[in-house]
Design a protein around this motif. Structure first.
Motif, PDB file in Angstrom:
ATOM      1  N   SER A   1       0.714  -1.206   0.003  1.00  0.00           N
ATOM      2  CA  SER A   1      -0.017  -0.041  -0.062  1.00  0.00           C
ATOM      3  C   SER A   1       0.854   1.246   0.086  1.00  0.00           C
ATOM      4  CB  SER A   1      -0.928  -0.158   1.099  1.00  0.00           C
ATOM      5  OG  SER A   1      -1.535   1.266   1.229  1.00  0.00           O
ATOM      6  N   ILE A   2       1.937   1.216   0.987  1.00  0.00           N
ATOM      7  CA  ILE A   2       3.042   2.447   0.851  1.00  0.00           C
ATOM      8  C   ILE A   2       3.721   2.670  -0.462  1.00  0.00           C
ATOM      9  CG2 ILE A   2       5.059   3.208   1.817  1.00  0.00           C
ATOM     10  CD1 ILE A   2       3.985   1.907   4.684  1.00  0.00           C
ATOM     11  N   LYS A   3       4.001   1.537  -1.119  1.00  0.00           N
ATOM     12  CA  LYS A   3       4.569   1.379  -2.302  1.00  0.00           C
ATOM     13  C   LYS A   3       3.800   2.136  -3.475  1.00  0.00           C
ATOM     14  CE  LYS A   3       6.878  -1.377  -5.435  1.00  0.00           C
ATOM     15  NZ  LYS A   3       7.677  -3.036  -6.055  1.00  0.00           N
ATOM     16  N   GLU A   4       2.368   1.790  -3.429  1.00  0.00           N
ATOM     17  CA  GLU A   4       1.529   2.302  -4.450  1.00  0.00           C
ATOM     18  C   GLU A   4       1.090   3.652  -4.073  1.00  0.00           C
ATOM     19  OE1 GLU A   4      -3.074   1.280  -6.160  1.00  0.00           O
ATOM     20  OE2 GLU A   4      -1.927  -0.273  -5.053  1.00  0.00           O
ATOM     21  N   LYS A   5       0.704   4.032  -2.837  1.00  0.00           N
ATOM     22  CA  LYS A   5       0.127   5.346  -2.415  1.00  0.00           C
ATOM     23  C   LYS A   5       0.967   6.315  -1.558  1.00  0.00           C
ATOM     24  CE  LYS A   5      -4.502   3.052  -2.571  1.00  0.00           C
ATOM     25  NZ  LYS A   5      -5.624   2.696  -1.902  1.00  0.00           N
ATOM     26  N   GLY A   6       1.971   5.563  -1.062  1.00  0.00           N
ATOM     27  CA  GLY A   6       2.867   6.471   0.040  1.00  0.00           C
ATOM     28  C   GLY A   6       2.400   6.444   1.375  1.00  0.00           C
ATOM     29  N   ILE A   7       3.044   7.092   2.235  1.00  0.00           N
ATOM     30  CA  ILE A   7       2.400   7.281   3.689  1.00  0.00           C
ATOM     31  C   ILE A   7       1.610   8.547   3.881  1.00  0.00           C
ATOM     32  CG2 ILE A   7       3.192   7.446   5.951  1.00  0.00           C
ATOM     33  CD1 ILE A   7       5.889   6.488   5.297  1.00  0.00           C
ATOM     34  N   ILE A   8       0.305   8.012   4.067  1.00  0.00           N
ATOM     35  CA  ILE A   8      -0.777   9.068   4.139  1.00  0.00           C
ATOM     36  C   ILE A   8      -0.809   9.701   5.328  1.00  0.00           C
ATOM     37  CG2 ILE A   8      -2.897   9.324   4.148  1.00  0.00           C
ATOM     38  CD1 ILE A   8      -3.472   7.077   2.184  1.00  0.00           C
ATOM     39  N   GLN A   9      -0.406   9.019   6.561  1.00  0.00           N
ATOM     40  CA  GLN A   9      -0.325   9.757   7.988  1.00  0.00           C
ATOM     41  C   GLN A   9       1.237   9.658   8.366  1.00  0.00           C
ATOM     42  OE1 GLN A   9      -2.997   7.940  10.800  1.00  0.00           O
ATOM     43  NE2 GLN A   9      -2.553   9.274  12.193  1.00  0.00           N
TER      44      GLN A   9
ATOM     45  N   ARG B   1       8.326  -0.160   9.870  1.00  0.00           N
ATOM     46  CA  ARG B   1       8.815  -1.497   9.278  1.00  0.00           C
ATOM     47  C   ARG B   1       8.434  -1.644   7.903  1.00  0.00           C
ATOM     48  NH1 ARG B   1       9.216  -5.744  13.773  1.00  0.00           N
ATOM     49  NH2 ARG B   1       9.918  -4.532  15.602  1.00  0.00           N
ATOM     50  N   ALA B   2       7.191  -1.250   7.639  1.00  0.00           N
ATOM     51  CA  ALA B   2       6.766  -1.275   6.130  1.00  0.00           C
ATOM     52  C   ALA B   2       7.602  -0.681   5.218  1.00  0.00           C
ATOM     53  CB  ALA B   2       5.219  -1.013   5.924  1.00  0.00           C
ATOM     54  N   SER B   3       7.847   0.692   5.508  1.00  0.00           N
ATOM     55  CA  SER B   3       8.557   1.557   4.787  1.00  0.00           C
ATOM     56  C   SER B   3       9.985   0.911   4.514  1.00  0.00           C
ATOM     57  CB  SER B   3       8.746   3.020   5.297  1.00  0.00           C
ATOM     58  OG  SER B   3       7.544   3.487   5.486  1.00  0.00           O
ATOM     59  N   LYS B   4      10.828   0.641   5.558  1.00  0.00           N
ATOM     60  CA  LYS B   4      11.899  -0.036   5.246  1.00  0.00           C
ATOM     61  C   LYS B   4      12.021  -1.336   4.171  1.00  0.00           C
ATOM     62  CE  LYS B   4      13.828   1.014   9.974  1.00  0.00           C
ATOM     63  NZ  LYS B   4      14.517   0.577  11.259  1.00  0.00           N
ATOM     64  N   LEU B   5      10.714  -2.481   4.433  1.00  0.00           N
ATOM     65  CA  LEU B   5      10.416  -3.386   3.556  1.00  0.00           C
ATOM     66  C   LEU B   5      10.587  -2.719   1.949  1.00  0.00           C
ATOM     67  CD1 LEU B   5       7.933  -5.556   5.118  1.00  0.00           C
ATOM     68  CD2 LEU B   5      10.328  -6.003   4.937  1.00  0.00           C
ATOM     69  N   VAL B   6       9.801  -1.589   1.711  1.00  0.00           N
ATOM     70  CA  VAL B   6       9.747  -1.108   0.435  1.00  0.00           C
ATOM     71  C   VAL B   6      11.093  -0.433  -0.071  1.00  0.00           C
ATOM     72  CG1 VAL B   6       8.847   0.698  -0.751  1.00  0.00           C
ATOM     73  CG2 VAL B   6       7.443  -0.521   0.953  1.00  0.00           C
ATOM     74  N   GLY B   7      11.991  -0.106   0.993  1.00  0.00           N
ATOM     75  CA  GLY B   7      13.239   0.343   0.706  1.00  0.00           C
ATOM     76  C   GLY B   7      13.281   1.890   0.623  1.00  0.00           C
ATOM     77  N   LEU B   8      12.285   2.787   1.280  1.00  0.00           N
ATOM     78  CA  LEU B   8      12.206   4.136   1.367  1.00  0.00           C
ATOM     79  C   LEU B   8      13.267   4.580   2.166  1.00  0.00           C
ATOM     80  CD1 LEU B   8       8.785   4.785   2.166  1.00  0.00           C
ATOM     81  CD2 LEU B   8       9.544   4.762  -0.023  1.00  0.00           C
ATOM     82  N   SER B   9      13.921   5.764   1.750  1.00  0.00           N
ATOM     83  CA  SER B   9      15.057   6.346   2.567  1.00  0.00           C
ATOM     84  C   SER B   9      14.591   7.399   3.302  1.00  0.00           C
ATOM     85  CB  SER B   9      16.175   6.973   1.366  1.00  0.00           C
ATOM     86  OG  SER B   9      15.563   8.046   0.725  1.00  0.00           O
ATOM     87  N   GLN B  10      13.364   8.053   3.126  1.00  0.00           N
ATOM     88  CA  GLN B  10      12.894   9.090   3.910  1.00  0.00           C
ATOM     89  C   GLN B  10      11.293   8.845   4.358  1.00  0.00           C
ATOM     90  OE1 GLN B  10      13.624  12.528   1.710  1.00  0.00           O
ATOM     91  NE2 GLN B  10      15.342  13.045   3.251  1.00  0.00           N
ATOM     92  N   VAL B  11      10.805   9.021   5.397  1.00  0.00           N
ATOM     93  CA  VAL B  11       9.475   9.003   5.667  1.00  0.00           C
ATOM     94  C   VAL B  11       8.942  10.504   6.416  1.00  0.00           C
ATOM     95  CG1 VAL B  11       9.528   6.623   6.200  1.00  0.00           C
ATOM     96  CG2 VAL B  11      10.039   7.889   8.009  1.00  0.00           C
ATOM     97  N   PRO B  12       7.765  10.786   6.156  1.00  0.00           N
ATOM     98  CA  PRO B  12       6.984  11.961   6.695  1.00  0.00           C
ATOM     99  C   PRO B  12       6.926  11.860   8.124  1.00  0.00           C
ATOM    100  CG  PRO B  12       5.477  10.866   5.743  1.00  0.00           C
ATOM    101  CD  PRO B  12       6.579  10.102   5.264  1.00  0.00           C
ATOM    102  N   VAL B  13       7.506  12.839   8.940  1.00  0.00           N
ATOM    103  CA  VAL B  13       7.326  12.804  10.409  1.00  0.00           C
ATOM    104  C   VAL B  13       6.774  14.029  10.897  1.00  0.00           C
ATOM    105  CG1 VAL B  13       9.459  11.139  10.689  1.00  0.00           C
ATOM    106  CG2 VAL B  13       9.590  13.520  11.006  1.00  0.00           C
ATOM    107  N   VAL B  14       6.221  13.884  12.066  1.00  0.00           N
ATOM    108  CA  VAL B  14       5.649  15.183  12.821  1.00  0.00           C
ATOM    109  C   VAL B  14       6.590  15.110  14.276  1.00  0.00           C
ATOM    110  CG1 VAL B  14       3.846  16.366  13.978  1.00  0.00           C
ATOM    111  CG2 VAL B  14       3.500  15.257  11.755  1.00  0.00           C
ATOM    112  N   VAL B  15       7.279  15.943  14.727  1.00  0.00           N
ATOM    113  CA  VAL B  15       7.982  15.969  15.782  1.00  0.00           C
ATOM    114  C   VAL B  15       7.417  16.718  16.803  1.00  0.00           C
ATOM    115  CG1 VAL B  15      10.027  16.760  17.024  1.00  0.00           C
ATOM    116  CG2 VAL B  15      10.028  16.453  14.508  1.00  0.00           C
ATOM    117  N   LEU B  16       7.117  15.732  17.744  1.00  0.00           N
ATOM    118  CA  LEU B  16       6.361  16.464  18.883  1.00  0.00           C
ATOM    119  C   LEU B  16       7.217  16.847  20.267  1.00  0.00           C
ATOM    120  CD1 LEU B  16       3.639  16.384  20.736  1.00  0.00           C
ATOM    121  CD2 LEU B  16       4.034  14.038  21.619  1.00  0.00           C
TER     122      LEU B  16
END
Length: 289
Positions: free
Chosen positions: A53-61, A85-100
């Motif tokens: 799903s992440i590979k096809e649509k990206g990380i929505i949240q 973990r799923a992003s690592k399986l896809v091989g992404l180098s970056q992910v969207p984050v919100v810093v609290l």
């Protein structure tokens, strides 16, 4: 007591009115898994589906992180380990984050627990452990736990009762060999570990439903017989589908309410009548040659 943070109601509520959101694309190697992660088991097939799903649509949240004081330039994950973990399986180098901007360990633990419970894909034992942590660590009542995670109090109570089971039964529930319903039924036998083990083996071997398990336990608690003997008795009963079919046929044939009550290979048929004339009618149908 940790401060009230509204998880599950949108990322903005995590920060409160006075805390600005810090959103950016973060190098995946800079994110450290949450040391207080309530989830103990990650299903490999489930992760593969999420990865696709992440590979096809990206990380929505976006993932929610906080700055890690022990390692400069890194972030500790608060919520979103499955996505990480799923992003690592896809091989992404970056992910969207919100810093609290939160340093209180208790608050971070509370947030991690509640966020995971609200994801609804914890197994029953992990969910029960999460509720126990909220009660023991933060002094919540069961009612308060239910309110924070958006569940009914009876749901919380029933799950917490599963923690009374021995470790091997809890492992069965965690691995999906037994359901939550099986576990709730087996609680009645926790003071009899030999019988509990024997019945557990029968449930898994024969694929007993929760209803069949409850019937076995009811017979066990009312008669001094072994689970195997009672199981053999119950196995002699007519199948439930055939039971329903017979009941329907007799009801239609006699045009009155009919009940078939089983007791092992024996039982009785109850036929209702509503007047003396009705009794004559039913009797005539039964005695017809």
């Amino acid at each position: 007591m940790a401060k009230n943070i509204g998880l599950g109601q949108g990322v903005g509520l995590l920060f409160g009115k006075d805390q600005p959101e810090k959103y950016f694309e973060c190098d995946i190697d800079r994110i450290i898994p949450n040391k207080n992660q309530p989830r103990a088991h990650f299903d490999s097939e489930d992760l593969k589906e999420l990865a696709e799903s992440i590979k096809e649509k990206g990380i929505i949240q976006p993932l929610i992180v906080t700055e890690n004081n022990e390692s400069s330039g890194s972030f500790e994950l608060i919520a979103g380990e499955r996505r990480l973990r799923a992003s690592k399986l896809v091989g992404l180098s970056q992910v969207p984050v919100v810093v609290l901007d939160e340093k209180n360990e208790d608050v971070l633990l509370e947030m991690a627990i509640i966020e995971n419970v609200q994801r609804t894909d914890l197994n029953p034992i992990e969910e029960a452990d999460a509720y126990r942590k909220l009660i023991e660590k933060f002094g919540y009542t069961q009612e308060e736990v239910a309110s924070r995670v958006g569940k009914k109090r009876t749901t919380v109570t029933n799950l917490l009762r599963l923690l009374k089971l021995p470790q091997n039964i809890k492992d069965d529930i965690r691995e999906g060999l037994l359901s939550e319903g099986h576990g709730r039924a087996l609680i009645k036998l926790v003071d009899d570990p030999v019988t509990l083990k024997e019945l557990r083996n029968l449930i898994i071997k024969n694929g007993y439903s929760v209803r069949q398990t409850e019937k076995l336990i009811k017979k066990l608690t009312s008669a001094k017989q072994s689970p195997k003997k009672i199981s053999q008795t119950i196995s002699q009963e007519i199948p439930s589908s055939y039971h329903r079919a017979l009941t329907t046929q007799l009801t239609n044939r006699l045009n009155t309410k009919v009940l078939i009550n089983q007791n092992g290979s024996r039982g009785k048929i109850e036929i209702e009548y509503y007047s003396l004339d009705d009794l004559d009618r039913v009797t005539a149908l039964l005695l017809v040659e």
